[in-house]
Scaffold this active site. Structure first.
Site, PDB file in Angstrom:
ATOM      1  N   TYR A  51      54.180   7.453 -52.569  1.00  0.00           N
ATOM      2  CA  TYR A  51      54.461   8.415 -53.645  1.00  0.00           C
ATOM      3  C   TYR A  51      55.490   7.871 -54.650  1.00  0.00           C
ATOM      4  CZ  TYR A  51      51.776  12.273 -51.551  1.00  0.00           C
ATOM      5  OH  TYR A  51      50.768  13.087 -51.082  1.00  0.00           O
ATOM      6  N   ASN A 114      48.820  21.544 -50.149  1.00  0.00           N
ATOM      7  CA  ASN A 114      47.507  21.480 -50.809  1.00  0.00           C
ATOM      8  C   ASN A 114      46.512  20.567 -50.089  1.00  0.00           C
ATOM      9  OD1 ASN A 114      48.479  19.003 -51.602  1.00  0.00           O
ATOM     10  ND2 ASN A 114      48.472  19.429 -53.800  1.00  0.00           N
ATOM     11  N   HIS A 117      45.066  14.479 -50.243  1.00  0.00           N
ATOM     12  CA  HIS A 117      45.444  13.526 -51.286  1.00  0.00           C
ATOM     13  C   HIS A 117      44.218  12.726 -51.697  1.00  0.00           C
ATOM     14  CE1 HIS A 117      47.385  10.233 -53.439  1.00  0.00           C
ATOM     15  NE2 HIS A 117      46.540   9.452 -52.792  1.00  0.00           N
TER      16      HIS A 117
HETATM   17  P1  IDP Z   1      47.896  15.191 -56.773  1.00  0.00           P
HETATM   18  O1  IDP Z   1      48.090  15.240 -55.265  1.00  0.00           O
HETATM   19  O2  IDP Z   1      46.950  16.253 -57.243  1.00  0.00           O
HETATM   20  O3  IDP Z   1      47.530  13.811 -57.261  1.00  0.00           O
HETATM   21  P2  IDP Z   1      50.579  14.654 -57.777  1.00  0.00           P
HETATM   22  O4  IDP Z   1      51.138  15.142 -59.082  1.00  0.00           O
HETATM   23  O5  IDP Z   1      50.269  13.211 -57.627  1.00  0.00           O
HETATM   24  O6  IDP Z   1      49.303  15.564 -57.435  1.00  0.00           O
HETATM   25  O7  IDP Z   1      51.622  15.096 -56.653  1.00  0.00           O
HETATM   26  C1  IDP Z   1      51.514  14.586 -55.351  1.00  0.00           C
HETATM   27  C2  IDP Z   1      51.778  15.687 -54.371  1.00  0.00           C
HETATM   28  O8  IDP Z   1      53.127  16.126 -54.505  1.00  0.00           O
HETATM   29  C3  IDP Z   1      50.945  16.951 -54.563  1.00  0.00           C
HETATM   30  O9  IDP Z   1      49.648  16.852 -53.999  1.00  0.00           O
HETATM   31  C4  IDP Z   1      51.793  17.970 -53.836  1.00  0.00           C
HETATM   32  O10 IDP Z   1      51.642  17.864 -52.417  1.00  0.00           O
HETATM   33  C5  IDP Z   1      53.197  17.509 -54.198  1.00  0.00           C
HETATM   34  N1  IDP Z   1      53.687  18.223 -55.372  1.00  0.00           N
HETATM   35  C6  IDP Z   1      53.326  18.043 -56.663  1.00  0.00           C
HETATM   36  N2  IDP Z   1      53.974  18.903 -57.477  1.00  0.00           N
HETATM   37  C7  IDP Z   1      54.755  19.647 -56.667  1.00  0.00           C
HETATM   38  C8  IDP Z   1      55.677  20.720 -56.899  1.00  0.00           C
HETATM   39  O11 IDP Z   1      55.881  21.164 -58.025  1.00  0.00           O
HETATM   40  N3  IDP Z   1      56.288  21.248 -55.793  1.00  0.00           N
HETATM   41  C9  IDP Z   1      56.064  20.774 -54.535  1.00  0.00           C
HETATM   42  N4  IDP Z   1      55.224  19.774 -54.267  1.00  0.00           N
HETATM   43  C10 IDP Z   1      54.576  19.214 -55.324  1.00  0.00           C
HETATM   44 MG    MG Z   2      48.615  12.046 -57.294  1.00  0.00          MG
END
Ligand code: IDP
Ligand code: MG
Length: 151
Positions: A51, A114, A117
């Site tokens: 990450y 969510n 990944h």
């Molecule tokens: P993605 O998984 O849809 O690619 P990214 O922006 O790459 O989204 O973020 C990676 C992961 O970080 C997300 O899947 C989620 O688990 C976590 N994340 C992203 N934004 C937030 C937030 O605002 N609060 C808490 N966790 C977040």
């Molecule tokens: Mg991502």
């Protein structure tokens, strides 16, 4: 058939909630090819690297801690347009913005839980696959269904 590959990971919440089979089923039924898979619990350093692009975010430390504290299922899937299509099948980062019919739209509620990944580009897919798998762990095989998925 396309050599495009993506890295997908079932997060701790998917594993704990018994959703592994349900989620894998969708990619299998779509016609994509599973070429690598392992259940694994990785170190904080490994998840920090995974990450790294989010290192400036307030949720980074908590995300890394969560993801390294429980087993996940790491996978490589192959097929035509698999990077973009897998992202569509997953839905939006925030499950609240994800349409019904998508994985996040159907099975989860909060952004921090969510469940899946998926790489966001072919370039990041290649980087992530290298981080999570040795070349010898990736299986090059031809499904007998291939002529019925690709013309
Ligand atoms: P993605 O998984 O849809 O690619 P990214 O922006 O790459 O989204 O973020 C990676 C992961 O970080 C997300 O899947 C989620 O688990 C976590 N994340 C992203 N934004 C937030 C937030 O605002 N609060 C808490 N966790 C977040
Ligand atoms: Mg991502």
């Amino acid at each position: 058939m396309s050599g495009e590959r993506t890295f997908l990971m079932l997060k701790p919440d998917a594993v704990q909630r018994g959703l592994i089979g349900e989620i894998i089923k969708r990619f299998e039924q779509k016609g994509f090819k599973l070429v690598a898979m392992k259940m694994t619990k990785e170190t904080e350093d490994h998840l920090k690297q995974h990450y790294i692009d989010l290192a400036g975010k307030g949720f980074y430390a908590g995300l890394v801690k969560y993801m390294s504290s429980h087993p996940v299922v790491a996978m490589v899937w192959q097929g035509k347009g698999v990077v973009k299509t897998a992202r569509k099948m997953m839905g939006e980062t925030n499950p609240a913005d994800s349409n019904p019919g998508t994985i996040r739209g159907d099975f989860c509620v909060e952004v921090g839980r969510n469940i899946i990944h998926g790489s966001d580009s072919v370039e990041s897919a290649n980087t992530e696959i290298k981080l999570w798998f040795k070349e010898s762990e990736i299986c090059d095989w031809t499904p007998s269904s291939e002529p019925y998925v690709y013309e």
